[in-house]
Design an enzyme around this catalytic site. Sequence first.
Site, PDB file in Angstrom:
ATOM      1  NE  ARG A 143      56.004  35.631  49.648  1.00 24.97           N
ATOM      2  CZ  ARG A 143      54.752  35.747  50.038  1.00 24.97           C
ATOM      3  NH1 ARG A 143      53.924  36.568  49.414  1.00 24.97           N
ATOM      4  NH2 ARG A 143      54.291  35.035  51.050  1.00 24.97           N
ATOM      5  CG  ASP A 159      52.704  39.873  47.522  1.00 25.53           C
ATOM      6  OD1 ASP A 159      52.979  40.406  46.422  1.00 25.53           O
ATOM      7  OD2 ASP A 159      52.942  38.680  47.765  1.00 25.53           O
TER       8      ASP A 159
END
Length: 486
Positions: free
Chosen positions: A179, A287
């Site tokens: 990410r 997440d």
Amino acid sequence: MAARGFPYTDLKDFLAALKRAGELRRVDVPVDPTLEISEVVTRTVRAGGPALLFERPTRGEMPVAINLFGTEKRMAMALGVERLDEIGERIGEMLKPELPQGFAGMMGGLGKVMQLKSMPPKKVKTAPCQQVVYRGDDVDLNRLPGLQVWPGDGGIFHNFGLTHTKDPQTGKRNLGLYRLQQHSHNTIGMHWQIHKNSTAHHAVAERLGQRLPVAIAIGADPAVAYSASAPLPAEIDEYLFAGFLRGERVEMVDCLTVPLQVPAHAQVVLEGYIEPGERMPEGPFGDHTGFYTPVEPFPVMHVECMTMQRDPVYHSIVTSQPPQEDHGLGKATERIFAPLLRFLIPDIVDYDLPAAGVFHNCAIVSIRKRYPKHAQKVMNAIWGAHMMSLTKLIVIVDEDCDVHDYNEVAFRAFGNVDYARDLLLTEGPVDHLDHASYQQFWGGKAGVDATRKLPTEGYTRGWPEEMSMSPEVVSLVDKRWKEYGI
């Protein structure tokens, strides 16, 4: 049998194939990349819905493609097969002559067959990903419709950027999927975790006092995109693996400002560097664990050049508590690497990584039990097998149990276990994102032996026979079923 149009030239080619298969929906109304796209995607994934192309995001300058890998069917299409197991079977057949021993031997054997059976990347001089070029003050990451997925996220994130680095000493390349938090119009936070190869490259660069060149490709063809997520050892080049998956060489082009190569048919490429010693707070981020990960200091990429195709498509993914799109990626990894795990641990008949365990919290493993404490031997072998070392719970069942049938697994695990004798507790490394461990990066693990117990294991009562109907009666009832009028 390869999917129609495979191998795909680029992301747009794959989107066209999804459209032909009825697996893509275009959303032609304005949708906000801040939270709204996330909610639409989450509902679509949980309804088993199609891939989505948001044609008019209210932020950024290009459409957003998402949920491309959200079902096993689309994941198989992405890799050009009818069943994900086909790829694992190909690897298994190629490895048979190698007869690798141990993890090192297995990976060495895989490397050899990849060299023989795959095609290395092909360098080209010009590339679609460099049709439009922005340098210096013209770089603006706000051209990209990056997502804020959850209300508590620390800002905009680019969630499917394929990150390229290389070891400053050996020149060995790594391709990873991390990410990427957008800090400003030209800086990005690099959330590469402690176990990742790019982290090792950055550590070498810092030790030498050097900048680390970085290139990020967004919107690669699906075989390359998957390869970035695959848990390959550092010895195996991701682009060689992508070539194996594609059955065709991946075209690469030199970056314009850093000494790295990127996929020639990517939609967008970001080029830049990381200064030694520089860190910025990164996060929070909702997440795939279903929880926000905390703010931590991570390196910062300074983007000095931004290239793209004409009329590019931006690729991203939504992360959340399962089920979510990454189920398709995780299931592909489970099936593709099953033969490799069996070569390393021949005792294993099959295994399953439940999506609810986010693919590293739990592994269900069936074995052909032959001797006392065989299940515990397999547990310890799994905890020593590359990224399987992060598994927190291992449930071992007999070979006649379907590891993909969670009801059957639960029946064995709930009924076949004396937890004073059949539970193995240990400690070891856990995933960087694990929030339950009392210490970051390591914690407790458990192995559950749900197999039938042997007299030689101290079980002296005589294991009972499980009930099953006689085949003759099953056949009779099958034939007469319509007569019963039920």
